[in-house]
Design an enzyme around this catalytic site. Structure first.
Site, short mmCIF file in Angstrom:
data_model
loop_
_atom_site.label_atom_id
_atom_site.label_comp_id
_atom_site.label_asym_id
_atom_site.label_seq_id
_atom_site.Cartn_x
_atom_site.Cartn_y
_atom_site.Cartn_z
N GLN A 197 0.83 -1.20 0.00
CA GLN A 197 0.00 0.00 0.00
C GLN A 197 0.86 1.25 0.00
O GLN A 197 0.62 2.19 -0.76
CB GLN A 197 -0.89 -0.02 1.25
CG GLN A 197 -2.13 0.79 1.11
CD GLN A 197 -3.00 0.26 0.00
OE1 GLN A 197 -3.06 -0.95 -0.23
NE2 GLN A 197 -3.67 1.13 -0.70
N ASP A 240 -6.39 -6.47 -6.43
CA ASP A 240 -6.06 -5.32 -7.28
C ASP A 240 -6.04 -5.71 -8.75
O ASP A 240 -6.44 -4.92 -9.61
CB ASP A 240 -4.63 -4.85 -6.95
CG ASP A 240 -4.62 -3.67 -6.02
OD1 ASP A 240 -5.71 -3.25 -5.59
OD2 ASP A 240 -3.52 -3.17 -5.73
N HIS A 274 2.50 3.14 -3.10
CA HIS A 274 1.71 3.87 -4.09
C HIS A 274 2.08 5.34 -4.14
O HIS A 274 2.12 5.95 -5.20
CB HIS A 274 0.21 3.79 -3.75
CG HIS A 274 -0.48 2.64 -4.38
ND1 HIS A 274 -0.66 2.54 -5.72
CD2 HIS A 274 -1.04 1.52 -3.85
CE1 HIS A 274 -1.31 1.41 -6.01
NE2 HIS A 274 -1.55 0.77 -4.88
N GLU A 309 -10.41 1.60 2.81
CA GLU A 309 -10.60 1.17 1.42
C GLU A 309 -10.35 -0.35 1.32
O GLU A 309 -11.18 -1.10 0.83
CB GLU A 309 -9.60 1.94 0.56
CG GLU A 309 -9.68 1.63 -0.92
CD GLU A 309 -8.52 2.25 -1.69
OE1 GLU A 309 -7.52 2.70 -1.06
OE2 GLU A 309 -8.59 2.26 -2.94
N HIS A 310 -9.19 -0.80 1.79
CA HIS A 310 -8.85 -2.23 1.82
C HIS A 310 -8.75 -2.70 3.26
O HIS A 310 -8.06 -2.06 4.05
CB HIS A 310 -7.49 -2.48 1.15
CG HIS A 310 -7.38 -1.96 -0.24
ND1 HIS A 310 -6.72 -0.79 -0.55
CD2 HIS A 310 -7.85 -2.45 -1.42
CE1 HIS A 310 -6.77 -0.59 -1.86
NE2 HIS A 310 -7.46 -1.57 -2.42
N HIS A 349 -52.42 20.46 -8.34
CA HIS A 349 -52.22 19.02 -8.28
C HIS A 349 -53.57 18.31 -8.09
O HIS A 349 -53.86 17.31 -8.75
CB HIS A 349 -51.29 18.65 -7.11
CG HIS A 349 -49.84 18.92 -7.38
ND1 HIS A 349 -49.34 20.17 -7.67
CD2 HIS A 349 -48.75 18.09 -7.39
CE1 HIS A 349 -48.03 20.09 -7.85
NE2 HIS A 349 -47.65 18.84 -7.69
#
Lengths: 430, 430
Positions: free
Chosen positions: B259, B361, B262, B327-328, B420
């Site tokens: 991770q 991934d 990145h 996220e993960h 209406h």
């Protein structure tokens, strides 16, 4: 009757201009809302109490004074005209039954090698529903926003509504009671959006905020988007009526006025193959407006944004509808279902003369929160799907890991992500 | 190894600060992007060609020069290393198979009185996929963004990607070919987002824009949101690993580095019940970093945003995960499926030691575009559901209209919407 009439043909350039609308960027509004949000984030309940006293002229005393308890909701229901309460309850039942069909299920598949792959669907934990106060407090809007959340299984549904001068309509509280709202807070404006998004000492932050509001509310929702989810920021309400020579001009006119009476910016278009209908509708509009107490609003909307549009055939009418992507689409034609199949972009389609739009607004069951401003090209009615989120589940067997490792290592290295490849290698090469 | 270690307990206040992140409002960026968008909206292809020449140093000559034809995509596939192409194809097959399960169906129910109530699900007509150029061009990202659109049945999938100095990676074009992209345009930045949102003489406007990008792209997506739909603006990538004393510290360390490599802003947390593991992981990180070519990036991320967090039991670990909404989420514990059931907020959950995050991934099938920054509280992985929209269908029988008319008239009048009520009355009282 002052309403544009025009004949169009492909590629309908004149309609692109007609539908353009005004996009506004109001820097002063943006700053003012940002200031209120920051203040509520920083000072919590104290800021909320001050803004509520200032903007709504309602002095709650303390944070507890901003809450309306569950018992008060039940009591409000007892104060409402029983016939109206009965109508509300029946509407809620229909809305609930329709939305029950939108419930989604996850899946978890066991593959031959023992690997698990799946997707879990779970409700949001806590959501906020904005309900405008004063004259714009619509009980139907409470039902339409809260019931999908309730069907989705959301644990906590917090409704915020300003109570100007301390006043609150019992029918709105009754609707909250019927719809399954778990908490009512007497706050409004950007400060209410801030309290929901950031939380305060007495109010838990939510995962999502939905519901209509004025420009301060809309701007505040825009600014907190990302920190919490929001529904679409709604533009003016719209109807597009497609009618052939079998349609009754009085029906057409009544349905256009039903839209136009909402707001001077509301949009009502008739698209028709019938020159006779196009000629008859203005007189019918005039006659119906004469007995409508909101005639000034409706007349302004029809003059500024209304249109009677002549086309050669229903194929062209369908093309115009797709281009406009209206919030509400009525098909007052001989074969409405066949025509519906040729139109891709609309929030809700009303099929035939027995389905005037207010039947959907209030009672039939589908949601009345619909995509406006052409966003029906990509957006959906509010639904149960707006109150759930999904999580992927990935559980690989040792065999699957070994089999696929070379591919994953190759792909990761081709992207220069050596550590990704290594996370696989440490499991397969030792 | 420079990484924070801390012990936490409910209500985990120290984690709230750790996870706060920096929210930035960059007025200069906002202005600059707004100017580019306006220019592309006003001047179309001419503006696009100028910005592409200026920012990407690529002179396309004319609008046709911005296009890469379908034949060129097929040729690119032939240029790619056959083993890599094979891995890409297999990955695409898995992704397609997983996403096929997300297809949704509408419904149209005929009620006893002949009324029709339903919901149609239809694909968007045209979507745009942003693919960063240069070193950040990831073929896996092309697959993950385009395949759900393809499975949804989107007619036109237009990929935009900047080609700095005219260069384009064959593997990215090959991925577009494999994923079902129908059109590739050599444009990037805010100008590409503008071209997709507004359309130009040579490029049709889209209904939705998805895909990662730099801050100009993210800001441009934010600004065109509403006119077109967008996916979430992604924050830094994150992993949270929950591990018990059975976990291998080398697995944990490798997954954290996967991770952290990145981006210097990437976030990797270990949450563990095992003091021994918490002590062993820093050494394992050090050892693995020594052989990672992206070690400087990973080291900075671990130093600034990494954490090793000790908790008393897995129940607390689950609470930390729900609070962080990562996220993960990797569950390196003895009974991962049982623990998964106790955690509500995560983009994707990786179950057990055989499921390192890179398997998801690249290859397993679920999408790698996942909610970041805590938005897993309310958001979902990218999926087929992001490329469809729903339309309500309402076709009432005359009997239903007559039966329900009094309720609708009562509800409409209680909200002051006389028009209406009138739209119902003109059908039932004449």
């Amino acid at each position: 009757m002052n309403i544009k009439t025009l004949r169009v043909s492909p590629p309908y350039r004149e309609l692109r201009d007609l539908a353009a609308g005004a996009s506004t960027d109001d820097a002063a509004l943006r700053e003012s809302v940002a200031g209120i949000l920051r203040d509520v984030a920083d000072r919590g309940d104290a800021a909320l109490l001050e803004y509520t006293a200032r903007f709504d002229r309602f002095d709650a005393g303390d944070a507890a004074g901003l809450r309306i308890g569950a018992d008060a909701l039940a009591r409000a229901a007892a104060e409402v005209d029983p016939a109206l309460l009965d109508s509300l309850r029946r509407a809620a039942e229909n809305v609930r039954a329709f939305h029950e069909k939108q419930r989604e299920h996850g899946y978890l598949d066991v593959e031959a090698d023992g690997s698990l792959l799946g997707q879990r669907v779970a409700p949001l934990r806590r959501v906020g529903i904005y309900v405008p106060g004063g004259r714009a407090a619509y009980p139907s809007s409470v039902l339409m926003n809260a019931i999908p959340a309730s069907v989705a299984g959301v644990d906590e549904i917090a409704m915020v509504t300003p109570t100007p001068d301390g006043e609150v309509l019992p029918v709105v509280l009754a609707a909250a009671h019927v719809a399954g709202v778990t908490e009512v807070l007497r706050i409004g404006g950007a400060q209410a959006v801030g309290a929901l998004a950031y939380g305060t000492e007495s109010i838990g932050r939510v995962d999502k905020i939905v519901g209509p509001g004025n420009k301060w509310v809309a701007e505040a929702k825009r600014q907190v988007f990302g920190r919490v989810d929001i529904d679409m920021v709604a533009g003016p309400s719209e109807i597009l009526v497609i009618a052939d020579d079998a349609a009754d001009p009085v029906h057409v006119a009544a349905d256009m006025i039903g839209q136009a009476e909402h707001d001077p910016d509301a949009i009502a278009w008739l698209v028709t193959t019938s020159a006779a209908l196009a000629e008859a509708v203005p007189a019918a509009l005039e006659e119906l407006l004469a007995r409508n107490p909101r005639r000034d609003v409706a007349r302004a909307a029809l003059r500024d944004w209304g249109a009677i549009i002549l086309v050669d055939d229903l194929e062209q009418a369908a093309e115009v509808a797709d281009l406009r992507a209206p919030e509400h689409l009525e098909l007052l034609v001989r074969e409405p279902l066949a025509l519906a199949g040729r139109i891709r972009n609309a929030g809700a389609i009303f099929l035939g003369a027995n389905s005037p739009e207010p039947m959907g607004d209030y009672f039939a069951g589908p949601n009345h929160v619909l995509p406006t401003g052409g966003s029906a090209r990509f957006a959906s009615p509010l639904g149960v799907y707006d109150f759930v989120k999904r999580t992927s589940l990935i559980g690989l067997s040792a065999a699957r890991l070994l089999r696929d490792a070379p591919h994953v290592i190759r792909l990761a290295e081709s992207e220069g992500l050596f550590g990704h490849a290594e996370a696989v290698r440490v499991r397969t090469e030792r």
